[in-house]
Design a protein around this motif. Structure first.
Motif, PDB file in Angstrom:
ATOM      1  N   UNK A 107     -37.818 -12.627 -28.176  1.00  0.00           N
ATOM      2  CA  UNK A 107     -36.367 -12.785 -28.067  1.00  0.00           C
ATOM      3  C   UNK A 107     -35.786 -13.211 -29.420  1.00  0.00           C
ATOM      4  N   UNK A 108     -36.446 -14.190 -30.046  1.00  0.00           N
ATOM      5  CA  UNK A 108     -35.976 -14.672 -31.352  1.00  0.00           C
ATOM      6  C   UNK A 108     -36.108 -13.566 -32.409  1.00  0.00           C
ATOM      7  N   UNK A 109     -37.240 -12.836 -32.341  1.00  0.00           N
ATOM      8  CA  UNK A 109     -37.478 -11.753 -33.304  1.00  0.00           C
ATOM      9  C   UNK A 109     -36.343 -10.718 -33.216  1.00  0.00           C
ATOM     10  N   UNK A 110     -35.948 -10.381 -31.997  1.00  0.00           N
ATOM     11  CA  UNK A 110     -34.887  -9.366 -31.822  1.00  0.00           C
ATOM     12  C   UNK A 110     -33.527  -9.903 -32.223  1.00  0.00           C
ATOM     13  N   UNK A 111     -33.346 -11.207 -32.073  1.00  0.00           N
ATOM     14  CA  UNK A 111     -32.082 -11.795 -32.509  1.00  0.00           C
ATOM     15  C   UNK A 111     -31.991 -11.733 -34.042  1.00  0.00           C
ATOM     16  N   UNK A 112     -33.106 -12.046 -34.699  1.00  0.00           N
ATOM     17  CA  UNK A 112     -33.120 -11.964 -36.173  1.00  0.00           C
ATOM     18  C   UNK A 112     -32.858 -10.516 -36.601  1.00  0.00           C
ATOM     19  N   UNK A 113     -33.471  -9.569 -35.855  1.00  0.00           N
ATOM     20  CA  UNK A 113     -33.287  -8.144 -36.149  1.00  0.00           C
ATOM     21  C   UNK A 113     -31.794  -7.765 -36.064  1.00  0.00           C
ATOM     22  N   UNK A 114     -31.128  -8.287 -35.046  1.00  0.00           N
ATOM     23  CA  UNK A 114     -29.702  -7.982 -34.868  1.00  0.00           C
ATOM     24  C   UNK A 114     -28.898  -8.510 -36.057  1.00  0.00           C
ATOM     25  N   UNK A 115     -29.261  -9.694 -36.572  1.00  0.00           N
ATOM     26  CA  UNK A 115     -28.554 -10.249 -37.734  1.00  0.00           C
ATOM     27  C   UNK A 115     -28.828  -9.406 -38.979  1.00  0.00           C
ATOM     28  N   UNK A 116     -30.066  -8.982 -39.137  1.00  0.00           N
ATOM     29  CA  UNK A 116     -30.430  -8.162 -40.311  1.00  0.00           C
ATOM     30  C   UNK A 116     -29.603  -6.874 -40.303  1.00  0.00           C
ATOM     31  N   UNK A 117     -29.559  -6.208 -39.144  1.00  0.00           N
ATOM     32  CA  UNK A 117     -28.777  -4.973 -39.045  1.00  0.00           C
ATOM     33  C   UNK A 117     -27.294  -5.238 -39.280  1.00  0.00           C
ATOM     34  N   UNK A 118     -26.817  -6.316 -38.678  1.00  0.00           N
ATOM     35  CA  UNK A 118     -25.386  -6.634 -38.789  1.00  0.00           C
ATOM     36  C   UNK A 118     -24.965  -6.765 -40.244  1.00  0.00           C
ATOM     37  N   UNK A 119     -25.765  -7.487 -41.032  1.00  0.00           N
ATOM     38  CA  UNK A 119     -25.434  -7.662 -42.466  1.00  0.00           C
ATOM     39  C   UNK A 119     -25.431  -6.290 -43.146  1.00  0.00           C
ATOM     40  N   UNK A 120     -26.441  -5.479 -42.838  1.00  0.00           N
ATOM     41  CA  UNK A 120     -26.515  -4.134 -43.435  1.00  0.00           C
ATOM     42  C   UNK A 120     -25.318  -3.285 -43.059  1.00  0.00           C
TER      43      UNK A 120
END
Lengths: 131, 369
Positions: free
Chosen positions: B307-320
């Motif tokens: 769950x945390x890994x996917x949340x970090x993924x969402x932030x990474x994409x969002x910044x991009x």
């Protein structure tokens, strides 16, 4: 393209950027796994989808093993079957993902829970395992 | 540009990166929750449910606002280096998406994805080469547009341009045309998907085939279903996207070979050298991540770790995606005209509609996983 201003990357080339992306994702994985396995003291286990609590199988202070059921939830399951969306109410059990001890149980059977909102069970997990 | 040294280069990234991260923070923490509760036309959450305006699309729109209105059409020098980390974030996110799969899941849909992508990628490239000839367009323009529309808006066009002696203006117009088309489809596709009651599997397959930019494929899938999880639109769309990205060096070779065949001073091009120089090796990171997931090293499905890994993924994409928006120059798109625009729009629209028809006819609603 020699004009560096036009370049879409801060790296020397696309190849360097690709390698940097691989390193960055590896670092993220290492940080997340280390944090969850060794640093975070306890985790709140939240409902993965909206539903109604049917049963809580553990009590505060109980020791649990990986795979032990923690609680069950009545949920609406949606699935495409023969190109038609089928909806049915089902009771699903959710299990512990790591060995540990139950610190707190919130809620009681019959409570409505929202996806990802409140923790139903708070657990302290064995160091080195992934809750 | 003077040599600033490593520390200076990192320092130069900070201001622009801070703007991107700060923007995403405000969008995710304040704007999106407000929009979920806002009552519009008597319906709570209308903006999110009907307009699909989640933080992903808002990130792109805000990036566009910065570039085209706030910054007056050009990213200012103080922010430029930071915004140039955009693709690093998107590639990192794509690699992390590998954690949504296991190899057996990839094998289940890999065959269909490869068949559809290869047919559409080469079909579009051949169609454009034919259309360019019919419209009597310059061969360099036609070749660049074939790469842009066939396989990937930016990467393939940039990779093909030197080999086919495209002028910088041709390259810019090809990219602007295809990105402009992508923006339109990004907002239209979720409506069409919901109107036709497409499943996540069908939607991911359609968007992964019809849209030509990694960031735009992701944004469109997440506008349709904002969840990062196995079996969601983004999980299916990404398989198509990765297969398409792998096709880039093959398409570059095919188009470059076509170009030199028609030139008097023919140059020899080899598939080996193009593969060696253009293969997108970040895809190997994606495969590595799938290997970790297949070995259950990243935590069990449904665990708080994933769950945390996917949340970090969402932030990474969002910044991009804030950065991706800031690279969309409306003036450039408006300036795109003439034959490149006509070729791009005809090919893009044909591919987009044809992909939808094929998905509706052959892809079942039940997902493979």
């Amino acid at each position: 393209m020699s004009d560096k201003k036009k370049s879409l990357t801060v790296f020397r080339s696309d190849r360097h950027e690709d390698v940097a992306a691989i390193i960055a994702s590896a670092l993220i994985v290492v940080v997340v796994l280390t944090y969850m396995a060794f640093i975070v003291p306890s985790v709140g286990i939240k409902a993965p989808q909206d539903g109604k609590l049917v049963e809580i199988f553990v009590a505060e202070g109980a020791e649990v093993k990986k795979g032990d059921p923690l609680y069950s939830l009545e949920v609406v399951k949606k699935k495409w079957v023969n190109n038609v969306m089928e909806e049915k109410v089902a009771v699903e059990s959710f299990t512990a993902k790591a060995n540990g001890k139950v610190l707190k149980v919130s809620g009681k059977p019959g409570d409505a829970v929202k996806k990802g909102k409140q923790a139903i069970v708070v657990m302290e997990h064995e160091k080195g395992t992934l809750p | 540009m003077e040599d600033k040294g490593l520390f200076g280069k990192i320092l130069a990234i900070v201001p622009g990166l801070a703007v991107m991260i700060g923007t995403l923070y405000v969008l995710r923490v304040y704007v999106e929750p407000w929009m979920k509760d806002a009552v519009v036309f008597g319906r709570k959450g209308w903006l999110v449910q009907v307009l699909s305006l989640n933080y992903i699309l808002l990130s792109i729109l805000t990036g566009m606002f910065y570039r085209n209105i706030l910054f007056g059409g050009k990213i200012p020098a103080w922010a430029e280096e930071g915004f140039r980390t955009t693709r690093l974030f998107i590639k990192t996110g794509v690699i992390m998406l590998g954690s949504l799969y296991t190899f057996d899941k990839l094998l289940k849909v890999g065959g269909i994805a490869i068949t559809l992508i290869v047919a559409f990628v080469f079909g579009t490239a051949i169609f454009i080469l034919w259309l360019g000839k019919r419209l009597d367009a310059d061969r360099s323009v036609t070749a660049t547009m074939a790469a842009a529309c066939g396989v990937c808006g930016v990467s393939a066009a940039v990779a093909t341009a030197p080999g086919v002696r495209a002028k910088p203006v041709d390259l810019a117009l090809s990219i602007a045309t295809i990105l402009g088309f992508g923006i339109m489809t990004m907002f239209v596709s979720p409506f069409v998907g919901k109107m036709l009651a497409l499943s996540d599997y069908q939607f991911g397959a359609w968007v992964g085939t019809g849209i030509l930019n990694s960031g735009q494929v992701l944004a469109t899938c997440l506008a349709f279903n904002p969840n990062f999880a196995p079996g969601t639109a983004v999980a299916y769309g990404e398989i198509w996207n990765v297969v398409r990205v792998i096709c880039i060096p093959f398409v570059v070779f095919f188009i470059t070979a076509w170009y030199w065949k028609g030139e008097a001073d023919a140059e020899h091009v080899s598939l080996g050298s193009i593969l060696a120089s253009k293969f997108p090796i970040f895809v190997l990171g994606f495969v590595g991540m799938t290997a970790l997931s297949s070995l259950h090293i990243l935590g069990a499905e449904g665990s708080e770790t994933l769950h945390l890994m996917r949340d970090v993924m969402a932030w990474v994409f969002g910044v991009g995606l804030v950065g991706l928006g800031a690279y969309i120059d409306v003036r450039e798109i408006r300036a795109a005209g003439g034959k490149p625009l006509r070729i791009g729009l005809i090919a893009g629209a044909t591919k987009y509609v044809l992909a939808l028809i094929i998905i509706l006819a052959f892809i079942p609603k039940e997902g493979a996983f």
